[in-house]
Design a protein around this motif. Sequence first.
Motif, PDB file in Angstrom:
ATOM      1  N   GLN A   1      64.672  -2.833 -19.258  1.00 39.37           N
ATOM      2  CA  GLN A   1      65.030  -3.399 -20.558  1.00 39.37           C
ATOM      3  C   GLN A   1      66.537  -3.614 -20.663  1.00 39.37           C
ATOM      4  OE1 GLN A   1      62.999  -0.199 -22.753  1.00 39.37           O
ATOM      5  NE2 GLN A   1      61.879  -1.776 -23.874  1.00 39.37           N
ATOM      6  N   ILE A   2      67.299  -2.659 -20.179  1.00 42.73           N
ATOM      7  CA  ILE A   2      68.761  -2.778 -20.246  1.00 42.73           C
ATOM      8  C   ILE A   2      69.243  -3.961 -19.418  1.00 42.73           C
ATOM      9  CG2 ILE A   2      70.918  -1.645 -19.536  1.00 42.73           C
ATOM     10  CD1 ILE A   2      69.588   1.019 -20.374  1.00 42.73           C
TER      11      ILE A   2
ATOM     12  N   ARG B   1      71.629   9.079 -18.003  1.00 42.88           N
ATOM     13  CA  ARG B   1      70.378   9.823 -18.195  1.00 42.88           C
ATOM     14  C   ARG B   1      69.263   8.843 -18.513  1.00 42.88           C
ATOM     15  NH1 ARG B   1      69.560  13.923 -23.204  1.00 42.88           N
ATOM     16  NH2 ARG B   1      69.260  11.953 -24.330  1.00 42.88           N
ATOM     17  N   ALA B   2      68.200   8.875 -17.728  1.00 41.54           N
ATOM     18  CA  ALA B   2      67.042   8.027 -18.012  1.00 41.54           C
ATOM     19  C   ALA B   2      66.410   8.461 -19.330  1.00 41.54           C
ATOM     20  CB  ALA B   2      66.026   8.135 -16.883  1.00 41.54           C
ATOM     21  N   GLY B   3      65.877   7.500 -20.067  1.00 42.03           N
ATOM     22  CA  GLY B   3      65.280   7.813 -21.358  1.00 42.03           C
ATOM     23  C   GLY B   3      64.283   6.762 -21.786  1.00 42.03           C
ATOM     24  N   ALA B   4      64.049   6.705 -23.094  1.00 42.67           N
ATOM     25  CA  ALA B   4      62.982   5.863 -23.635  1.00 42.67           C
ATOM     26  C   ALA B   4      63.276   4.373 -23.520  1.00 42.67           C
ATOM     27  CB  ALA B   4      62.707   6.238 -25.087  1.00 42.67           C
ATOM     28  N   VAL B   5      64.544   3.985 -23.461  1.00 43.12           N
ATOM     29  CA  VAL B   5      64.889   2.596 -23.144  1.00 43.12           C
ATOM     30  C   VAL B   5      65.028   2.508 -21.626  1.00 43.12           C
ATOM     31  CG1 VAL B   5      66.591   0.750 -23.397  1.00 43.12           C
ATOM     32  CG2 VAL B   5      66.053   2.229 -25.347  1.00 43.12           C
TER      33      VAL B   5
ATOM     34  N   VAL C   1      69.524  -7.556 -20.834  1.00 44.01           N
ATOM     35  CA  VAL C   1      70.690  -7.948 -21.628  1.00 44.01           C
ATOM     36  C   VAL C   1      72.000  -7.739 -20.867  1.00 44.01           C
ATOM     37  CG1 VAL C   1      69.523  -7.580 -23.827  1.00 44.01           C
ATOM     38  CG2 VAL C   1      70.797  -5.693 -22.792  1.00 44.01           C
ATOM     39  N   LEU C   2      71.985  -6.832 -19.896  1.00 43.35           N
ATOM     40  CA  LEU C   2      73.154  -6.597 -19.046  1.00 43.35           C
ATOM     41  C   LEU C   2      72.674  -6.559 -17.592  1.00 43.35           C
ATOM     42  CD1 LEU C   2      75.083  -3.780 -20.985  1.00 43.35           C
ATOM     43  CD2 LEU C   2      75.739  -6.187 -20.795  1.00 43.35           C
ATOM     44  N   PRO C   3      72.551  -7.727 -16.948  1.00 35.41           N
ATOM     45  CA  PRO C   3      71.948  -7.789 -15.612  1.00 35.41           C
ATOM     46  C   PRO C   3      72.643  -6.929 -14.562  1.00 35.41           C
ATOM     47  CG  PRO C   3      72.086  -9.977 -16.586  1.00 35.41           C
ATOM     48  CD  PRO C   3      72.863  -9.059 -17.489  1.00 35.41           C
ATOM     49  N   ASP C   4      73.938  -6.654 -14.729  1.00 35.94           N
ATOM     50  CA  ASP C   4      74.644  -5.869 -13.717  1.00 35.94           C
ATOM     51  C   ASP C   4      74.632  -4.374 -14.009  1.00 35.94           C
ATOM     52  OD1 ASP C   4      76.274  -6.019 -15.920  1.00 35.94           O
ATOM     53  OD2 ASP C   4      78.131  -6.393 -14.793  1.00 35.94           O
ATOM     54  N   ALA C   5      73.914  -3.935 -15.047  1.00 31.62           N
ATOM     55  CA  ALA C   5      73.831  -2.504 -15.357  1.00 31.62           C
ATOM     56  C   ALA C   5      73.245  -1.758 -14.169  1.00 31.62           C
ATOM     57  CB  ALA C   5      72.979  -2.282 -16.600  1.00 31.62           C
ATOM     58  N   ARG C   6      73.702  -0.531 -13.984  1.00 30.33           N
ATOM     59  CA  ARG C   6      73.221   0.253 -12.852  1.00 30.33           C
ATOM     60  C   ARG C   6      72.927   1.681 -13.296  1.00 30.33           C
ATOM     61  NH1 ARG C   6      79.089  -0.003  -9.835  1.00 30.33           N
ATOM     62  NH2 ARG C   6      80.258   1.273 -11.309  1.00 30.33           N
TER      63      ARG C   6
ATOM     64  N   GLU D   1      78.632  -2.996 -27.362  1.00 31.71           N
ATOM     65  CA  GLU D   1      78.268  -3.933 -28.428  1.00 31.71           C
ATOM     66  C   GLU D   1      76.977  -4.672 -28.086  1.00 31.71           C
ATOM     67  OE1 GLU D   1      80.367  -7.320 -31.262  1.00 31.71           O
ATOM     68  OE2 GLU D   1      81.346  -6.711 -29.397  1.00 31.71           O
ATOM     69  N   VAL D   2      76.854  -5.090 -26.836  1.00 32.07           N
ATOM     70  CA  VAL D   2      75.639  -5.777 -26.399  1.00 32.07           C
ATOM     71  C   VAL D   2      74.428  -4.856 -26.510  1.00 32.07           C
ATOM     72  CG1 VAL D   2      74.453  -6.765 -24.403  1.00 32.07           C
ATOM     73  CG2 VAL D   2      76.827  -7.404 -24.887  1.00 32.07           C
ATOM     74  N   LEU D   3      74.579  -3.617 -26.041  1.00 31.08           N
ATOM     75  CA  LEU D   3      73.456  -2.689 -26.052  1.00 31.08           C
ATOM     76  C   LEU D   3      73.051  -2.294 -27.467  1.00 31.08           C
ATOM     77  CD1 LEU D   3      74.370  -0.379 -23.032  1.00 31.08           C
ATOM     78  CD2 LEU D   3      72.574  -2.113 -23.133  1.00 31.08           C
ATOM     79  N   LEU D   4      74.016  -2.044 -28.320  1.00 34.04           N
ATOM     80  CA  LEU D   4      73.686  -1.680 -29.692  1.00 34.04           C
ATOM     81  C   LEU D   4      73.015  -2.847 -30.417  1.00 34.04           C
ATOM     82  CD1 LEU D   4      76.835   0.388 -30.735  1.00 34.04           C
ATOM     83  CD2 LEU D   4      74.554   1.257 -30.205  1.00 34.04           C
ATOM     84  N   SER D   5      73.472  -4.062 -30.133  1.00 37.58           N
ATOM     85  CA  SER D   5      72.840  -5.230 -30.754  1.00 37.58           C
ATOM     86  C   SER D   5      71.388  -5.376 -30.319  1.00 37.58           C
ATOM     87  CB  SER D   5      73.613  -6.502 -30.388  1.00 37.58           C
ATOM     88  OG  SER D   5      74.916  -6.473 -30.928  1.00 37.58           O
ATOM     89  N   ALA D   6      71.108  -4.995 -29.079  1.00 37.70           N
ATOM     90  CA  ALA D   6      69.761  -5.165 -28.538  1.00 37.70           C
ATOM     91  C   ALA D   6      68.826  -4.006 -28.874  1.00 37.70           C
ATOM     92  CB  ALA D   6      69.833  -5.332 -27.022  1.00 37.70           C
ATOM     93  N   PHE D   7      69.353  -2.782 -28.950  1.00 39.57           N
ATOM     94  CA  PHE D   7      68.474  -1.616 -28.990  1.00 39.57           C
ATOM     95  C   PHE D   7      68.706  -0.665 -30.168  1.00 39.57           C
ATOM     96  CE2 PHE D   7      68.931  -2.709 -24.412  1.00 39.57           C
ATOM     97  CZ  PHE D   7      67.624  -3.132 -24.202  1.00 39.57           C
ATOM     98  N   ALA D   8      69.670  -0.944 -31.010  1.00 36.89           N
ATOM     99  CA  ALA D   8      69.917  -0.065 -32.156  1.00 36.89           C
ATOM    100  C   ALA D   8      69.406  -0.718 -33.431  1.00 36.89           C
ATOM    101  CB  ALA D   8      71.412   0.245 -32.276  1.00 36.89           C
TER     102      ALA D   8
END
Length: 322
Positions: free
Chosen positions: A196-197, A188-192, A200-205, A79-86
């Motif tokens: 950037q991730i 998978r690494a990509g255009a975002v 909005v999600l500091p603990d993303a890995r 939900e956080v990611l879609l709100s930020a990047f979709a």
Amino acid sequence: MGTALIQSPREAAEIIRAGGVVAFPTETVFGLGVDATNDQAVRKLFQAKGRPSDNPLIVHIADAGRWSDAAATLTPTAEVLLSAFAPGPLTVLLPKRAEVSDLVTAGLGTVGIRAPNHPIAAEILRLAGRPVAAPSANRSGRPSGTRWRSVLEDLDGRIDAVFQQDGPSLGVESTVVDCTGPVATVLRAGAVTIEQIRRVLPDAREVNEDADRHADTDVRSPGTLHPHYQPRATVRLVDRPSALASQEGARVAYCGLLPIEDQPSVVLSEVFNSLDDYAAGFYEFLREADRQQATVVFVQRAPDKGIGHALLDRQQRAAGER
């Protein structure tokens, strides 16, 4: 029978609804779309691409609010990611809705979904009124198609239609993020970018940072399990243009951010003005190298930062290093 060239989103949507296969532009690369709930249509897509059946497909939706067309639940991280990047070049991995064909997900219980940020793609998806499985529009293993003529090179006579319109593209596929657990993990690494991730999600890995990496990671993420992005020529990565070795009898192509001195054996050379331009033009350069019958393609490694991180991944796969 040849592939039709179309310019109507409604016509594209009608073909998809009827179980056909249509290539259409997105902001990343051309996608090859079919009804994700139609087993027969999905089989046609795999056959057209020559894609292994254990390689799952990303499902495209008209907008982020339609996530339930393909996913059973929306997790907090998604939900956080879609709100930020979709809409945009981001795919979130979620538990699959039962109506989505098991062929789309290679029998897995998860599905990758994304809402493309492209007016033609969004209109086709809206008019189709159903989730659309859409991997890159190319033969499996080949460089992705960023222009409609490149799509035809691979798929003429193998699919029903190609949307006849080019436009600006990022040239790198979407970032795939596993959102099924408590911590978002980039598969998978990509255009975002990961930077950037993490805003909005500091603990993303990233998956290579995960000490508990699962053996099925490559299976869960589209575009990572099998060879990808490879032209017919041999691809060799170099750090600097001066590192080009003499290639007696070879037809050489080169691309990068720095120029090379003219060499008699160089049949194609392209210097990109920026890292964004490099990412946007990389696949088409590989295809042009094949058109020029290059036998060796020297590729300057992209800097491992920003979109260069994803581009470097594609370069390594094109060279068979991943």
